[in-house]
Design a protein around this motif. Sequence first.
Motif, PDB file in Angstrom:
ATOM      1  N   ALA A 279      -5.538  -1.392   8.856  1.00  0.00           N
ATOM      2  CA  ALA A 279      -6.730  -0.746   8.314  1.00  0.00           C
ATOM      3  C   ALA A 279      -7.634  -1.746   7.599  1.00  0.00           C
ATOM      4  O   ALA A 279      -7.190  -2.791   7.122  1.00  0.00           O
ATOM      5  CB  ALA A 279      -6.327   0.368   7.350  1.00  0.00           C
ATOM      6  N   THR A 280      -8.908  -1.401   7.535  1.00  0.00           N
ATOM      7  CA  THR A 280      -9.915  -2.213   6.860  1.00  0.00           C
ATOM      8  C   THR A 280     -10.358  -1.519   5.578  1.00  0.00           C
ATOM      9  O   THR A 280     -10.607  -0.307   5.576  1.00  0.00           O
ATOM     10  CB  THR A 280     -11.142  -2.428   7.767  1.00  0.00           C
TER      11      THR A 280
ATOM     12  N   TYR B  61      -9.420   7.802   8.252  1.00  0.00           N
ATOM     13  CA  TYR B  61      -9.708   7.315   6.909  1.00  0.00           C
ATOM     14  C   TYR B  61      -8.479   7.535   6.027  1.00  0.00           C
ATOM     15  O   TYR B  61      -7.798   8.563   6.123  1.00  0.00           O
ATOM     16  CB  TYR B  61     -10.925   8.022   6.331  1.00  0.00           C
ATOM     17  N   ILE B  62      -8.221   6.558   5.180  1.00  0.00           N
ATOM     18  CA  ILE B  62      -7.009   6.547   4.367  1.00  0.00           C
ATOM     19  C   ILE B  62      -7.370   6.351   2.901  1.00  0.00           C
ATOM     20  O   ILE B  62      -8.129   5.432   2.561  1.00  0.00           O
ATOM     21  CB  ILE B  62      -6.061   5.407   4.800  1.00  0.00           C
ATOM     22  N   ALA B  63      -6.851   7.206   2.045  1.00  0.00           N
ATOM     23  CA  ALA B  63      -6.928   6.988   0.600  1.00  0.00           C
ATOM     24  C   ALA B  63      -5.606   6.356   0.188  1.00  0.00           C
ATOM     25  O   ALA B  63      -4.582   7.031   0.138  1.00  0.00           O
ATOM     26  CB  ALA B  63      -7.162   8.302  -0.141  1.00  0.00           C
TER      27      ALA B  63
ATOM     28  N   GLY C 229      -7.354   1.270  -2.061  1.00  0.00           N
ATOM     29  CA  GLY C 229      -8.642   1.940  -2.068  1.00  0.00           C
ATOM     30  C   GLY C 229      -8.878   2.792  -0.840  1.00  0.00           C
ATOM     31  O   GLY C 229      -7.946   3.363  -0.260  1.00  0.00           O
ATOM     32  N   LEU C 230     -10.133   2.877  -0.438  1.00  0.00           N
ATOM     33  CA  LEU C 230     -10.534   3.683   0.710  1.00  0.00           C
ATOM     34  C   LEU C 230     -10.520   2.785   1.954  1.00  0.00           C
ATOM     35  O   LEU C 230     -11.189   1.750   1.987  1.00  0.00           O
ATOM     36  CB  LEU C 230     -11.925   4.253   0.472  1.00  0.00           C
ATOM     37  N   LEU C 231      -9.762   3.200   2.970  1.00  0.00           N
ATOM     38  CA  LEU C 231      -9.549   2.381   4.157  1.00  0.00           C
ATOM     39  C   LEU C 231      -9.972   3.120   5.413  1.00  0.00           C
ATOM     40  O   LEU C 231     -10.119   4.341   5.418  1.00  0.00           O
ATOM     41  CB  LEU C 231      -8.068   1.985   4.295  1.00  0.00           C
ATOM     42  N   LYS C 232     -10.128   2.358   6.504  1.00  0.00           N
ATOM     43  CA  LYS C 232     -10.505   2.932   7.792  1.00  0.00           C
ATOM     44  C   LYS C 232      -9.782   2.186   8.902  1.00  0.00           C
ATOM     45  O   LYS C 232      -9.654   0.967   8.871  1.00  0.00           O
ATOM     46  CB  LYS C 232     -12.024   2.817   7.983  1.00  0.00           C
ATOM     47  N   VAL C 233      -9.314   2.946   9.900  1.00  0.00           N
ATOM     48  CA  VAL C 233      -8.696   2.358  11.075  1.00  0.00           C
ATOM     49  C   VAL C 233      -9.209   3.087  12.307  1.00  0.00           C
ATOM     50  O   VAL C 233      -9.465   4.299  12.264  1.00  0.00           O
ATOM     51  CB  VAL C 233      -7.149   2.420  10.988  1.00  0.00           C
TER      52      VAL C 233
ATOM     53  N   GLY D 102       0.814  -1.203   0.000  1.00  0.00           N
ATOM     54  CA  GLY D 102       0.000   0.000   0.000  1.00  0.00           C
ATOM     55  C   GLY D 102       0.848   1.254   0.000  1.00  0.00           C
ATOM     56  O   GLY D 102       2.042   1.229   0.319  1.00  0.00           O
ATOM     57  N   ARG D 103       0.212   2.365  -0.386  1.00  0.00           N
ATOM     58  CA  ARG D 103       0.873   3.671  -0.358  1.00  0.00           C
ATOM     59  C   ARG D 103      -0.176   4.724   0.000  1.00  0.00           C
ATOM     60  O   ARG D 103      -0.951   5.167  -0.843  1.00  0.00           O
ATOM     61  CB  ARG D 103       1.497   3.980  -1.718  1.00  0.00           C
ATOM     62  N   PRO D 104      -0.250   5.140   1.292  1.00  0.00           N
ATOM     63  CA  PRO D 104      -1.230   6.149   1.709  1.00  0.00           C
ATOM     64  C   PRO D 104      -0.919   7.502   1.068  1.00  0.00           C
ATOM     65  O   PRO D 104       0.174   8.037   1.236  1.00  0.00           O
ATOM     66  CB  PRO D 104      -1.054   6.215   3.229  1.00  0.00           C
TER      67      PRO D 104
END
Length: 371
Positions: free
Chosen positions: A145-146, A127-129, A134-138, A112-114
């Motif tokens: 992250a999910t 929230y992470i792009a 894709g779109l992630l959440k932790v 991954g690469r935030p």
Amino acid sequence: MSVGLRILFLTAILATVVSRILWVCQEKQEVNYLSVGNEWKPEPLTAAENAKGPECYDYDPNGGGPYAGYSDGRILKWVEDERRWIEFAFSSPNKERCGGAHDHAHMEHICGRPLGIRFNQSSSDLYIADAYLGLLKVGPKGGIATIIANESNGIPFKFTNGLDIDPHSRILYFTDSSSKFDRRTFFTAFLTRDSSGRLMKYDPETNKVTVLLNNLAFPNGVLLSKDGNFILVVESLKLRILKYWIKTEKVGTVEVFVQLQGVPDNIHTSPRGGYWVALYSKKDFLVKLINQKPLIGIIWSKLPIDPIKIFALMNKYFRKTPGVGVRLNEKGEVMEEFFDENTGPLKEIMERDDHVWVGSVDLPVATRYKI
């Protein structure tokens, strides 16, 4: 290599040399609001272990941080009292495989690469792009992250990039820079003038993704206005920022907010008013050449040599790009310009607590400046 390809390659090198000369000549003529460089003292911070390229920053609801996305897929938190970065979250569950000293570029699609991060100021969820995942959440305690979204209308996210959150509705606004090219092939998107990018929104109540704008030329940073009436969307390949209205009688319409003299990247609100925009590159000869002569970019992209490697060599030996950022007012006019020849191309510039933080893909360390 054929004669034609050699001529094209030499032309590209000549273009970078000329662009550097023009940069030096134009610097004194075009910069009207120079306020940094020698005037703001840089403070390089402790480097993050085995990672580089702080791409995005944000603070948690308690004022902790900043947090930053790094090249190995980690989200790190700056702890001021300890003067060091600590691990907070991971984009990918493959954290053991992704850690350590290695070329992260070859593992980005796995680790991954935030590229964009934002805290929900009510729940403290981050929230992470992520460019690949894709779109992630932790949650507030961090960890792995999910994935909450990675496609819309059957089209997978190829290059998830900028992100912002409506603090009232909790809706996320984000960009997918291209539907054809991922982050590792971004320069090919630039050369071919790709316009398959999208601006989208994600509703956490329904888990639904809605496309707001199609056919964008590398949409990048995203910023919701303070009153929530519009979104500013950076369109990097067209060197501009769009204003997309989500409220008022203009809802659903889009207009050009500002045409810039450089390639814009991320965007943030300034506490002193207006917006900070990081410029990955000034509008030099090479940028103008590819914008005005798209056939040259298309031919370049077809060379048997990786175009990104050629671009990297040009930047290293012929086209040293300084760190540049501009602060715009509400009309899109330049109020201040950041300039530091030692940072390399900027991806991020953010102001907080009398400091300006900058991030560059070329540096292993975040840098801040006392205002």
